[in-house]
Design a protein around this motif. Sequence first.
Motif, PDB file in Angstrom:
ATOM      1  N   ALA A  18      11.476  40.026  41.965  1.00  0.00           N
ATOM      2  CA  ALA A  18      12.296  38.914  41.743  1.00  0.00           C
ATOM      3  C   ALA A  18      13.596  39.322  41.971  1.00  0.00           C
ATOM      4  CB  ALA A  18      11.829  38.069  40.466  1.00  0.00           C
ATOM      5  N   THR A  19      14.306  40.188  41.307  1.00  0.00           N
ATOM      6  CA  THR A  19      15.434  40.572  41.410  1.00  0.00           C
ATOM      7  C   THR A  19      15.939  40.845  42.973  1.00  0.00           C
ATOM      8  OG1 THR A  19      15.543  41.213  39.086  1.00  0.00           O
ATOM      9  CG2 THR A  19      17.319  41.994  40.605  1.00  0.00           C
ATOM     10  N   GLU A  20      15.385  41.494  43.589  1.00  0.00           N
ATOM     11  CA  GLU A  20      15.650  41.774  44.876  1.00  0.00           C
ATOM     12  C   GLU A  20      15.804  40.407  45.907  1.00  0.00           C
ATOM     13  OE1 GLU A  20      13.460  46.246  45.284  1.00  0.00           O
ATOM     14  OE2 GLU A  20      12.521  44.418  46.237  1.00  0.00           O
ATOM     15  N   GLN A  72      26.975  36.680  39.575  1.00  0.00           N
ATOM     16  CA  GLN A  72      26.119  35.649  40.425  1.00  0.00           C
ATOM     17  C   GLN A  72      24.728  36.042  40.306  1.00  0.00           C
ATOM     18  OE1 GLN A  72      27.890  32.792  40.395  1.00  0.00           O
ATOM     19  NE2 GLN A  72      29.868  33.711  40.172  1.00  0.00           N
ATOM     20  N   VAL A  73      24.306  37.075  40.398  1.00  0.00           N
ATOM     21  CA  VAL A  73      22.751  37.714  40.579  1.00  0.00           C
ATOM     22  C   VAL A  73      22.298  37.921  39.063  1.00  0.00           C
ATOM     23  CG1 VAL A  73      21.092  39.081  41.439  1.00  0.00           C
ATOM     24  CG2 VAL A  73      23.022  38.278  42.810  1.00  0.00           C
ATOM     25  N   GLN A 106      24.023  49.015  43.127  1.00  0.00           N
ATOM     26  CA  GLN A 106      23.678  50.313  44.230  1.00  0.00           C
ATOM     27  C   GLN A 106      22.133  50.398  44.190  1.00  0.00           C
ATOM     28  OE1 GLN A 106      26.449  50.171  42.005  1.00  0.00           O
ATOM     29  NE2 GLN A 106      27.939  51.423  42.686  1.00  0.00           N
ATOM     30  N   VAL A 107      21.600  50.665  43.041  1.00  0.00           N
ATOM     31  CA  VAL A 107      20.275  50.827  42.991  1.00  0.00           C
ATOM     32  C   VAL A 107      19.255  49.641  43.509  1.00  0.00           C
ATOM     33  CG1 VAL A 107      18.397  51.038  41.276  1.00  0.00           C
ATOM     34  CG2 VAL A 107      20.245  52.216  40.860  1.00  0.00           C
ATOM     35  N   HIS A 108      19.544  48.474  43.181  1.00  0.00           N
ATOM     36  CA  HIS A 108      18.885  47.223  43.767  1.00  0.00           C
ATOM     37  C   HIS A 108      19.187  47.289  45.278  1.00  0.00           C
ATOM     38  CE1 HIS A 108      18.074  46.360  39.525  1.00  0.00           C
ATOM     39  NE2 HIS A 108      17.230  45.695  39.894  1.00  0.00           N
ATOM     40  N   LEU A 109      20.209  47.464  45.552  1.00  0.00           N
ATOM     41  CA  LEU A 109      20.868  47.092  47.015  1.00  0.00           C
ATOM     42  C   LEU A 109      19.931  48.290  47.881  1.00  0.00           C
ATOM     43  CD1 LEU A 109      24.437  46.224  47.304  1.00  0.00           C
ATOM     44  CD2 LEU A 109      22.766  45.164  48.480  1.00  0.00           C
ATOM     45  N   SER A 110      20.018  49.498  47.405  1.00  0.00           N
ATOM     46  CA  SER A 110      19.426  50.391  47.941  1.00  0.00           C
ATOM     47  C   SER A 110      17.599  50.257  48.262  1.00  0.00           C
ATOM     48  CB  SER A 110      19.276  51.850  47.350  1.00  0.00           C
ATOM     49  OG  SER A 110      20.745  52.324  47.193  1.00  0.00           O
TER      50      SER A 110
END
Length: 231
Positions: free
Chosen positions: A160-162, A185-186, A198-202
């Motif tokens: 859901a977060t991604e 915003q997220v 960074q962790v979620h973007l990776s």
Amino acid sequence: MPAPDPRSAPVRLLVVEDDAAIRDALERAFTAAGFAVRARADGDGLEAELDEHRPALVVLDWMLPGRDGPELVGVVRRRSDAAVVMLTAREAVEDRLRGFDVGVDDYLAKPFVMEELVARVRAVLRRLGALPGRIEVDDLVVEEDAGRVTRGGHEVTLTATEFRLLVFLARHRDRVLSNAQILSQVWGYDEYADNLVQVHLSALRRKLEAHGPRLIQTERGLGYVLRAPRR
């Protein structure tokens, strides 16, 4: 430079709410949901705001200083084609009926759940055909309402977060977004949370790049941008 894809242009909203905490929360929630938001504390200058910002929908508080919500609904109806969702502490049936009588498209009593309000706004916009439920960037397709993502025709399974992160980046395609903007915003954070973005973007990159070249670029010292790869 290619013309912007109208399917990826954010839908414009105007929020009119005199309570600063609620107004700020609304602006954050709707921006995180991918809308282009402006917010005002009262109805002064509403006519000029409608002409300049040209919102598809106005989220309007009933109890405002100066002109109240029902009076401002009339301004919106005379000045634009925008839909109206009314927020109010009034819960009596006659008050809800009055709201619909003056021309609101939906009505939500305070206190409300933010997720429900965002869903109601989306529902109104879908009924009017004003909400693009599909974002395309190169071979990436994000179907917001269905919660579905494909890349090159392949299904991409996201948390859901991604998914929220990808929608935010896709709605602001070709725009560099800072860590602070993404966190605010997220996730709704005001302060920097080390490595969270960074962790979620990776993780998001790994899933997207399993089916094609890199879409999410790092702009060193500035932030991140989602853009179609150069061919």
